[in-house]
Design an enzyme around this catalytic site. Structure first.
Site, mmCIF file in Angstrom:
data_model
loop_
_atom_site.group_PDB
_atom_site.id
_atom_site.type_symbol
_atom_site.label_atom_id
_atom_site.label_comp_id
_atom_site.label_asym_id
_atom_site.label_seq_id
_atom_site.Cartn_x
_atom_site.Cartn_y
_atom_site.Cartn_z
ATOM 1 N N LYS A 23 27.364 18.085 1.155
ATOM 2 C CA LYS A 23 28.883 17.414 1.077
ATOM 3 C C LYS A 23 28.682 15.918 0.990
ATOM 4 O O LYS A 23 29.368 15.309 -0.070
ATOM 5 C CB LYS A 23 29.609 17.561 2.456
ATOM 6 N N ARG A 98 37.743 20.207 10.003
ATOM 7 C CA ARG A 98 36.601 21.078 10.491
ATOM 8 C C ARG A 98 37.105 22.231 11.477
ATOM 9 O O ARG A 98 36.407 23.242 11.779
ATOM 10 C CB ARG A 98 35.709 20.481 11.210
ATOM 11 N N ARG A 137 16.353 15.240 5.988
ATOM 12 C CA ARG A 137 17.196 14.320 5.322
ATOM 13 C C ARG A 137 16.950 12.743 6.188
ATOM 14 O O ARG A 137 16.559 12.618 7.201
ATOM 15 C CB ARG A 137 18.731 14.499 5.738
ATOM 16 N N ARG A 171 19.035 10.394 11.231
ATOM 17 C CA ARG A 171 20.244 10.641 12.340
ATOM 18 C C ARG A 171 19.697 11.508 13.525
ATOM 19 O O ARG A 171 18.859 12.300 13.499
ATOM 20 C CB ARG A 171 21.433 11.570 11.837
ATOM 21 N N ARG A 182 25.075 23.145 15.370
ATOM 22 C CA ARG A 182 25.975 22.741 14.090
ATOM 23 C C ARG A 182 26.401 23.901 13.251
ATOM 24 O O ARG A 182 27.586 24.045 12.734
ATOM 25 C CB ARG A 182 25.402 21.670 13.729
#
Ligand code: ADP
Ligand code: ADP
Ligand code: ZN
Length: 228
Positions: A23, A98, A137, A171, A182
């Site tokens: 995204k 969401r 990431r 993160r 998640r």
């Protein structure tokens, strides 16, 4: 019906997908290529946490545990951001809505502005592969460019290709354990939105397991039709 291709109305695109679906990567591409403003509720919430605001203090623990922050907090942050003048040219919503409550609130908010959601694009991925995407990431702290250890490393290790900064960040919630929570939150609370937007004729599904460029091509075709 193709999602209400309404001329003279700023396009509102939504990117739906579990953590790691791409995204953020694709929203950034759509911003650069089509001038749509990327609105990431994750980024807005992380900024609130860093600033130590009341909303940030409430959101911090939930985010670290991989749950969803309350609709009330998210809607307050998002609706404030939508009021800013740069959003008038169109937006790509990354990570919002969401929940069904957020989707209904968004529809109401847009209705008051004479707008509607033009396309809700579901990035279709294989959950199991998302753990590797998310744990690999990292992001440039200076300009926000996203990277991946394996799939999108910077040309020179530690140096941002885009701005040259040496300030790569990871993160706190991008660890294997939190990713599982998640993914669960996505299936329990966000996946029902696919039916919500299908009923409104706005849903588009895009295979998002290929390479970043191929997915960007598919999304650009959708965006071209909405911004024409
Ligand atoms: P999201 O915002 O949906 O959580 P990101 O756009 O941040 O996802 O992508 C998650 C990670 O996977 C990033 O490190 C990114 O560079 C990488 N990535 C994004 N799209 C792809 C893809 N199609 N193939 C491989 N890696 C990808
Ligand atoms: P990703 O798509 O990679 O999981 P985001 O940056 O979109 O990451 O979101 C990170 C975290 O921020 C989520 O796990 C959740 O705790 C919180 N969050 C972001 N957007 C929302 C939202 N629209 N509603 C509730 N919580 C949100
Ligand atoms: Zn940078």
């Amino acid at each position: 019906m193709d999602g209400g291709n309404q001329p003279n109305i700023a396009p509102v695109l939504i990117l739906l997908g579990p953590p790691g679906a791409g995204k953020g990567t694709q929203a950034r591409m759509l911003e650069e290529k089509f001038g749509l403003v990327q609105l990431s509720t994750g980024d807005l919430l992380r900024a609130a946490v860093a600033a130590g605001t009341e909303a940030g203090l409430q959101a911090k623990e939930v985010m670290e545990a991989g749950g969803l922050v309350s609709d009330e907090i998210v809607l307050a942050i998002l609706s404030d951001r939508l009021e800013e003048p740069d959003c008038a040219n169109g937006v790509v919503l990354d990570g919002f809505p969401r929940t069904t409550g957020q989707a209904e609130a968004l529809d109401k908010l847009l209705f008051t502005k004479g707008q509607a959601v033009n396309a809700a694009i579901s990035l279709e991925v294989d959950d199991v592969k998302m753990v590797f995407r998310v744990t690999g990431r990292f992001t440039c702290g200076a300009c926000g460019e996203g990277y991946h250890e394996t799939f999108k490393p910077p040309k020179v290790e530690g140096i941002c290709d885009v701005c040259g900064a040496q300030d790569m960040k990871r993160r706190a919630d991008d660890n294997a354990k939190t990713v599982m929570s998640r993914l669960d939150a996505y299936h329990a609370q966000t996946a029902p939105l696919l039916a919500y937007y299908a009923e409104r004729g706005a849903l588009k599904k895009v295979d998002a397991m290929g390479d970043i460029g191929a997915i960007a091509g598919a999304l650009s075709k959708i965006a071209e039709r909405l911004t024409a």
